[in-house]
Design an enzyme around this catalytic site. Structure first.
Site, PDB file in Angstrom:
ATOM      1  N   THR A   1       4.990  16.686  -0.807  1.00  0.00           N
ATOM      2  CA  THR A   1       5.461  16.142   0.461  1.00  0.00           C
ATOM      3  C   THR A   1       6.275  14.871   0.255  1.00  0.00           C
ATOM      4  OG1 THR A   1       3.453  17.042   1.463  1.00  0.00           O
ATOM      5  CG2 THR A   1       4.742  15.521   2.801  1.00  0.00           C
ATOM      6  N   ASP A   2       5.963  14.125  -0.814  1.00  0.00           N
ATOM      7  CA  ASP A   2       6.751  12.929  -1.109  1.00  0.00           C
ATOM      8  C   ASP A   2       8.198  13.287  -1.444  1.00  0.00           C
ATOM      9  OD1 ASP A   2       5.864  14.171  -3.458  1.00  0.00           O
ATOM     10  OD2 ASP A   2       5.741  12.308  -4.575  1.00  0.00           O
ATOM     11  N   ARG A   3       8.414  14.417  -2.126  1.00  0.00           N
ATOM     12  CA  ARG A   3       9.774  14.836  -2.457  1.00  0.00           C
ATOM     13  C   ARG A   3      10.544  15.191  -1.178  1.00  0.00           C
ATOM     14  NH1 ARG A   3       9.121  19.386  -6.942  1.00  0.00           N
ATOM     15  NH2 ARG A   3      11.421  19.416  -6.813  1.00  0.00           N
TER      16      ARG A   3
ATOM     17  N   ASP B   1      13.096  10.698  -8.275  1.00  0.00           N
ATOM     18  CA  ASP B   1      11.923   9.910  -7.912  1.00  0.00           C
ATOM     19  C   ASP B   1      11.148   9.603  -9.188  1.00  0.00           C
ATOM     20  OD1 ASP B   1       9.579   8.819  -6.908  1.00  0.00           O
ATOM     21  OD2 ASP B   1       9.475  10.189  -5.217  1.00  0.00           O
TER      22      ASP B   1
ATOM     23  N   ARG C   1      -1.432   4.892  -7.571  1.00  0.00           N
ATOM     24  CA  ARG C   1      -1.491   3.770  -6.650  1.00  0.00           C
ATOM     25  C   ARG C   1      -1.134   4.230  -5.243  1.00  0.00           C
ATOM     26  NH1 ARG C   1       3.860   0.041  -7.602  1.00  0.00           N
ATOM     27  NH2 ARG C   1       5.411   1.682  -7.329  1.00  0.00           N
ATOM     28  N   THR C   2      -1.462   3.383  -4.284  1.00  0.00           N
ATOM     29  CA  THR C   2      -1.150   3.647  -2.884  1.00  0.00           C
ATOM     30  C   THR C   2      -0.161   2.600  -2.390  1.00  0.00           C
ATOM     31  OG1 THR C   2      -3.277   4.685  -2.400  1.00  0.00           O
ATOM     32  CG2 THR C   2      -2.087   3.732  -0.540  1.00  0.00           C
ATOM     33  N   LYS C   3       0.945   3.079  -1.806  1.00  0.00           N
ATOM     34  CA  LYS C   3       1.941   2.188  -1.228  1.00  0.00           C
ATOM     35  C   LYS C   3       1.823   2.250   0.292  1.00  0.00           C
ATOM     36  CE  LYS C   3       6.145   2.186  -2.848  1.00  0.00           C
ATOM     37  NZ  LYS C   3       7.486   2.651  -3.266  1.00  0.00           N
TER      38      LYS C   3
ATOM     39  N   TYR D   1      12.269  25.973  -1.740  1.00  0.00           N
ATOM     40  CA  TYR D   1      11.113  26.712  -2.233  1.00  0.00           C
ATOM     41  C   TYR D   1      10.750  27.848  -1.273  1.00  0.00           C
ATOM     42  CZ  TYR D   1       9.729  23.331  -5.893  1.00  0.00           C
ATOM     43  OH  TYR D   1       9.664  22.545  -7.013  1.00  0.00           O
TER      44      TYR D   1
ATOM     45  N   GLY E   1      -0.141   8.019  -4.072  1.00  0.00           N
ATOM     46  CA  GLY E   1       0.391   8.675  -5.258  1.00  0.00           C
ATOM     47  C   GLY E   1      -0.689   8.984  -6.269  1.00  0.00           C
TER      48      GLY E   1
END
EC number: 2.7.1.33
Length: 244
Positions: free
Chosen positions: A102-104, A123, A12-14, A94, A9
């Site tokens: 891409t997260d969405r 989100d 941070r990285t999850k 879209y 993100g």
């Protein structure tokens, strides 16, 4: 097959492990300023992953650093996904799918896999995004607004004399000092804005939408709502896990 799933993100990285299309446990998150801690966690895995897939919407330089560490440690090359016009049972609204994070898209995939459609998906990260998806997996469109971290950084930049604030789960609505007033504005203001957007989306939809919250600040913001929502903090990674 054991997958290592990664969500890079803005701050941070999850990551999480998954097997046979299902995540194992809850995701772990590491700030971008502490990438060594991320490597230490991965180095501590009892069994190396067999496949690595990820999504990256922020963290400049993080993808290259992660690629290099994984290649050196495990001899693997992560697959970084991009938003397709149609994928995971979701058709993107879209005209240029590449413009949609891409997260969405993956959060919508996760909502479909968890049988939450039709949904109004929120989100809550560095940015707060809202997307509506109908029961057939057709994305109806969405919007973006600043998240809590962006709001705090923004007001600090334009009004540096104001005090820094810590956001808590028990901020009063009306306050008697500036620090608490800022916290109230961030938390109550954001929650009421999001709630109003959800209610408008629900009023305009021909279907009954499920309000679904995900992201790092989802639980915090949800505490200040006057409506019931479903919480799914790791929905992006859940959606990634379901893809073949």
């Amino acid at each position: 097959m054991t997958d290592l799933l990664i969500d890079v993100g803005n701050s941070r990285t999850k990551w999480i492990l998954a097997e046979d299309g299902h995540v194992r446990g809850a995701a772990r998150a590491v700030g971008h300023g502490d990438i060594t801690a991320l490597y230490d966690e991965w180095a501590g895995l009892r069994v190396p992953p067999q496949r690595i897939r990820g999504v990256a919407v922020g963290g400049a330089g993080m993808v290259d650093a992660i690629d290099e560490w994984i290649a050196d440690r495990w001899g693997l090359a992560p697959q970084w996904l991009q938003t397709p016009a149609l994928g995971g049972g979701i058709r993107i609204a879209y005209s240029d799918p590449a413009q949609l994070g891409t997260d969405r898209w993956l959060a919508m995939v996760g909502a479909r896999a968890a049988d939450y459609l039709p949904a109004c998906l929120v989100d809550c990260g560095s940015a707060i995004t809202l997307d509506v998806v109908d029961s057939d997996g057709r994305h109806q469109g969405g919007l973006i607004m600043p998240g809590l971290a962006a709001q705090r950084m923004g007001i600090a930049r334009v009004a540096p004399a104001l005090p820094a604030v810590e956001l808590s789960t028990r901020a009063p609505f009306l306050t008697n000092n500036t620090r608490d007033a800022l916290a109230s504005g961030h938390l109550h203001g954001t929650a009421m804005a999001v709630q109003g957007l959800i209610r408008r989306a629900m009023a305009e939809s021909p279907e009954r939408l499920t309000p679904l919250f995900t992201g790092g600040d989802a639980t915090l913001i949800a505490r200040y709502l006057d409506m019931d929502v479903r919480l799914r903090p790791d929905l992006v990674l859940e959606g990634l896990a379901t893809l073949p």
